[in-house]
Every structure is written in structure tokens, then in C-alpha cells.
Design a protein around this motif. Sequence first.
Motif, mmCIF file in Angstrom:
data_model
loop_
_atom_site.group_PDB
_atom_site.id
_atom_site.type_symbol
_atom_site.label_atom_id
_atom_site.label_comp_id
_atom_site.label_asym_id
_atom_site.label_seq_id
_atom_site.Cartn_x
_atom_site.Cartn_y
_atom_site.Cartn_z
ATOM 1 N N ALA A 29 38.896 40.361 17.311
ATOM 2 C CA ALA A 29 39.674 39.382 16.544
ATOM 3 C C ALA A 29 40.030 38.186 17.429
ATOM 4 O O ALA A 29 39.931 37.028 16.996
ATOM 5 N N TYR A 30 40.427 38.466 18.664
ATOM 6 C CA TYR A 30 40.759 37.370 19.583
ATOM 7 C C TYR A 30 39.537 36.511 19.874
ATOM 8 O O TYR A 30 39.611 35.281 19.882
ATOM 9 N N HIS A 31 38.404 37.146 20.120
ATOM 10 C CA HIS A 31 37.214 36.380 20.495
ATOM 11 C C HIS A 31 36.721 35.510 19.337
ATOM 12 O O HIS A 31 36.250 34.398 19.555
ATOM 13 N N ILE A 32 36.829 35.996 18.115
ATOM 14 C CA ILE A 32 36.463 35.169 16.965
ATOM 15 C C ILE A 32 37.405 33.966 16.875
ATOM 16 O O ILE A 32 36.965 32.819 16.708
ATOM 17 N N PHE A 33 38.707 34.233 17.009
ATOM 18 C CA PHE A 33 39.693 33.153 16.937
ATOM 19 C C PHE A 33 39.453 32.120 18.034
ATOM 20 O O PHE A 33 39.418 30.917 17.770
ATOM 21 N N SER A 34 39.298 32.577 19.260
ATOM 22 C CA SER A 34 39.152 31.638 20.378
ATOM 23 C C SER A 34 37.828 30.891 20.317
ATOM 24 O O SER A 34 37.734 29.729 20.712
ATOM 25 N N HIS A 35 36.775 31.556 19.785
ATOM 26 C CA HIS A 35 35.478 30.902 19.662
ATOM 27 C C HIS A 35 35.551 29.738 18.681
ATOM 28 O O HIS A 35 34.949 28.684 18.904
ATOM 29 N N GLN A 36 36.325 29.906 17.592
ATOM 30 C CA GLN A 36 36.416 28.849 16.587
ATOM 31 C C GLN A 36 37.525 27.838 16.899
ATOM 32 O O GLN A 36 37.584 26.788 16.252
ATOM 33 N N ASN A 37 38.369 28.154 17.883
ATOM 34 C CA ASN A 37 39.474 27.246 18.240
ATOM 35 C C ASN A 37 39.570 27.107 19.755
ATOM 36 O O ASN A 37 40.632 27.361 20.348
ATOM 37 N N PRO A 38 38.491 26.686 20.413
ATOM 38 C CA PRO A 38 38.482 26.667 21.886
ATOM 39 C C PRO A 38 39.477 25.679 22.496
ATOM 40 O O PRO A 38 39.973 25.902 23.611
ATOM 41 N N LEU A 39 39.793 24.606 21.787
ATOM 42 C CA LEU A 39 40.681 23.585 22.353
ATOM 43 C C LEU A 39 42.140 24.019 22.386
ATOM 44 O O LEU A 39 42.958 23.391 23.067
ATOM 45 N N LEU A 40 42.471 25.093 21.675
ATOM 46 C CA LEU A 40 43.866 25.559 21.675
ATOM 47 C C LEU A 40 44.222 26.262 22.980
ATOM 48 O O LEU A 40 45.397 26.354 23.342
ATOM 49 N N ASN A 41 43.197 26.781 23.659
ATOM 50 C CA ASN A 41 43.414 27.445 24.963
ATOM 51 C C ASN A 41 44.490 28.528 24.904
ATOM 52 O O ASN A 41 45.362 28.612 25.780
ATOM 53 N N ILE A 42 44.442 29.346 23.875
ATOM 54 C CA ILE A 42 45.411 30.438 23.755
ATOM 55 C C ILE A 42 44.901 31.635 24.550
ATOM 56 O O ILE A 42 43.797 32.127 24.320
ATOM 57 N N ASP A 43 45.700 32.092 25.482
ATOM 58 C CA ASP A 43 45.324 33.198 26.366
ATOM 59 C C ASP A 43 45.261 34.507 25.576
ATOM 60 O O ASP A 43 46.036 34.728 24.639
ATOM 61 N N GLU A 44 44.333 35.382 25.970
ATOM 62 C CA GLU A 44 44.167 36.641 25.242
ATOM 63 C C GLU A 44 45.422 37.503 25.300
ATOM 64 O O GLU A 44 45.799 38.127 24.306
ATOM 65 N N ASP A 45 46.085 37.536 26.457
ATOM 66 C CA ASP A 45 47.314 38.333 26.561
ATOM 67 C C ASP A 45 48.398 37.809 25.617
ATOM 68 O O ASP A 45 49.123 38.594 24.989
ATOM 69 N N ASP A 46 48.512 36.481 25.508
ATOM 70 C CA ASP A 46 49.503 35.892 24.594
ATOM 71 C C ASP A 46 49.148 36.213 23.138
ATOM 72 O O ASP A 46 50.032 36.476 22.315
#
Length: 275
Positions: A29-46
Motif C-alpha cells: 500500500a505504501y509503495h503504490i501511494f509513494s509511486h503515484q505521489n513521489p513529490l510528497l516525500n512521505i517516509d514509509e515509517d511515517d
Amino acid sequence: MISKENKLLIRRYLYAMINMYGIIPLRHAYHIFSHQNPLLNIDEDDFWEFTMLDQSDQDYNVAGERELLVEERGEDEDEDEEFYLYGDWVLMDLPQDFKRIKKLQHNRLYYVPEKDEFLRRENEWYYERTTATEEYRQYLKDSNPGLSDDRLEEAFFEALTQLHSVSYGKTVEETINAVPRSLRLIGFTVTDEQEDELRDLLRRMLDGTRQEALRGKMYKYHKLPTTLEIIETEGLTPENVSRIHSGKIDAMELVPQIELKQPDLAQQLATIYQQ
């Protein structure tokens, strides 16, 4: 720290993922989110911390695999336990539902639409209006004269609910065969003579609503080639790869062509795309 705006976006994704997949490992779920929103730079732990804490106020849940399997955890168990995102309406009977969906999803590829299309799926009743969906409404009216608008909607969304389960890993035939039975259970007339027409309509609805979860672009969160990428590189032209990923053709249509020259590769392709 995740901003209020980004928290709302994460929630939208989580609901869309549950509606798309039924269950999904939280790391995916995190990797899908971060892949589609790379500019947000949200850390996986957060992301994990927010999701785990936020679930108490939302209609989604996160739990470890052992909890979902209703198993006791030993003191010396491996700490790298898989955690899953799910909704109560998906796993209503633990551990049977979890085992069933996990088995159905085994080796399946996640269909990840473009961001705008993905987020429309946060609504569990989202569907794309197509000729087939309108023909299905007309079929219900013709086969059940005097049907009220409310009953028509009930029957319409009963089919959508069943078709949606393909995203959870059910086969197309299982799903299509379940619809006539479920319609009869809620009091609608489906004669034996009408079943073939109904099944044809449902197949077309399934294609139109993109619930097959087999044709879309795959998300990638590492640089190693996937099995699918290797097969595509070795056996398919770039044009055909693009046509498969855009949904213009079904990969299975290409198997006979490849089989003449590369039977082993054709078998792999058939296996990875089969229902």
C-alpha cells in the motif's frame, strides 16, 4: 509530520485499495501511494505510523497475519510479520475469508490504474457507465416487468458487487456464475433461457468496468525486472506490450502467435495472465 491534506489523500488511497484488492500488505500500500505521489516525500515509517493510529477512527483496519489467521504468537516468532490493510466488510469471517482471499490472490498482479482513476475507487459503488451497464439495466426491466427504481438499483449493484470480487482474486467464470444465483436469492426472475444472455452482458460489464485487475500498468518499487517484464522483453514487441497495458487487447490473444516460435515463453505468458 504528515500534513492534514496529505492525511486525507492517504485515507482516500486506503479505501480505494480495499475496494480494489480486498486485502493488501501494508508495505505494498505504501509503495503504490509513494509511486503515484513521489513529490510528497512521505517516509514509509511515517506512513505506517499514521495508518496504524488512524484506523481507530476510520472504517479500515490493519492487522498482522497471525492475528488474521487467529493464531497465537510465540515469544521467539520472526518479527518480520506481514501486516495487511483490509475492511471489515471484506473479512467478515476470520480466518476463513482471509485464507480464501490470500489464496485467490496468490501470484496475482496488482492492477494499478492512473491516479485519478484509482481514487475514484474510494467509492465502493464506483463503476464506469458503458453500453453494457445500460443494457444490463434494460435487461432487468425487461425480465422483471413492474420493477421499482429502488429494486432495479438493488439488482444492478448486486451484479457490481459480485463482479468486483474479481479484483479480490475470483475467476471470471466463478463470478459470472454467482450473479444469477444471487439475483434469484433476492427475489428476481432469471429463467434458464435468459442465463446465457445475462452471462454475456456480465462479461461485457466486467471488461467495461475494468474490474479484471489484469490489464493495467504494474507499480514498481524496485529496479529488478519482474517476471512479467522479462517475458515481455523476450517475447513481445513494444507495441503489443503497450496494447496489453492500455487494455486494448488481452495478453491471452497473443499466446497462439508466440507459441509457434517460443512454446515455453507462451506457457509462461498464459500462466501469468490467466484468470
